[in-house]
Enzyme design. Sequence first.
Site, short mmCIF file in Angstrom:
data_model
loop_
_atom_site.label_atom_id
_atom_site.label_comp_id
_atom_site.label_asym_id
_atom_site.label_seq_id
_atom_site.Cartn_x
_atom_site.Cartn_y
_atom_site.Cartn_z
N ASP A 47 46.57 40.61 51.50
CA ASP A 47 45.58 40.80 52.19
C ASP A 47 43.83 41.18 52.56
O ASP A 47 43.62 40.30 51.75
CB ASP A 47 46.24 42.98 52.38
N HIS A 48 43.58 41.91 53.49
CA HIS A 48 41.75 42.06 53.23
C HIS A 48 41.13 41.96 52.63
O HIS A 48 40.31 40.93 51.56
CB HIS A 48 40.81 42.33 54.40
N CYS B 231 46.35 41.97 46.51
CA CYS B 231 45.83 43.09 47.25
C CYS B 231 44.31 43.93 46.50
O CYS B 231 43.36 43.28 45.84
CB CYS B 231 45.87 44.26 47.98
N GLY C 202 48.95 48.59 45.75
CA GLY C 202 49.62 49.23 47.20
C GLY C 202 50.67 47.73 47.17
O GLY C 202 51.49 47.69 47.66
N HIS D 117 60.60 39.50 29.70
CA HIS D 117 61.42 40.55 29.14
C HIS D 117 61.94 41.24 30.65
O HIS D 117 63.02 41.95 30.07
CB HIS D 117 60.26 41.77 28.55
N ARG E 48 39.44 43.39 43.10
CA ARG E 48 38.47 44.22 42.99
C ARG E 48 38.59 44.43 41.65
O ARG E 48 37.59 45.36 41.44
CB ARG E 48 39.07 45.26 44.17
N ARG F 125 69.18 42.52 24.73
CA ARG F 125 68.59 44.04 24.65
C ARG F 125 67.93 43.83 26.39
O ARG F 125 67.38 44.78 27.31
CB ARG F 125 67.57 44.56 23.76
N ARG G 226 68.82 46.50 29.64
CA ARG G 226 67.54 47.10 30.20
C ARG G 226 67.60 47.49 31.85
O ARG G 226 67.61 47.55 32.76
CB ARG G 226 66.09 46.98 29.79
C1 RB5 Z 1 42.43 47.53 51.75
O1 RB5 Z 1 41.72 47.90 51.62
C2 RB5 Z 1 43.24 48.63 49.95
O2 RB5 Z 1 43.31 49.66 50.36
C3 RB5 Z 1 44.51 47.54 49.29
O3 RB5 Z 1 43.72 46.23 49.07
C4 RB5 Z 1 44.85 47.65 48.74
O4 RB5 Z 1 43.59 47.53 47.52
C5 RB5 Z 1 46.05 48.97 48.40
O5 RB5 Z 1 46.33 48.93 46.93
#
Ligand code: RB5
Length: 149
Positions: A8-9, A66, A71, A99, A110, A134, A138
């Site tokens: 994503d962005h 992301c 997320g 595993h 980030r 094992r 699991r």
């Molecule tokens: C986007 O701002 C951010 O929420 C998304 O990239 C991600 O980090 C969500 O978990």
Amino acid sequence: MRIAIGADHGGFPLNERVIEELRGAGHELIDFGTHDGSLPDDYPDYAKQVGEAVQNGAADIGLLICGSGVGAAVAANKLRGIRAALCGDTYSAHQSREHDDCNVLCLGARVVGVELALEIVRAFVAARFTGEERHRRRLAKVKAMEENF
Ligand code: RB5
């Protein structure tokens, strides 16, 4: 290896560096973008595309990026048969394959720097499930939980 990748962005432009790295290493990519970090897109859309490519066999593994990686991992793990690992270190990256037979790697653009992210990707791509009893036991328990969805 056939690798599906989506970001994503928040995952842009790290995805561009990862794509360059994987193409350079000779992997076949299914690239779901984004290639424009200014668009307010949504990580579940990429998780769905990448996860479905792994589910239907178009890709051997998937890679999601992301902002935090969280997320993307949460969304991808809602898909049947997808085991998505959010990794910020190389040990988790290779062990998640060896595993836990993880088939999707999630990164937080980030959170990790570019060079560490590339090392994490290399570790994940190079590792293989060991198939030890094992670990199979699991994973069967994880699968049983999934069957109750
Ligand atoms: C986007 O701002 C951010 O929420 C998304 O990239 C991600 O980090 C969500 O978990």
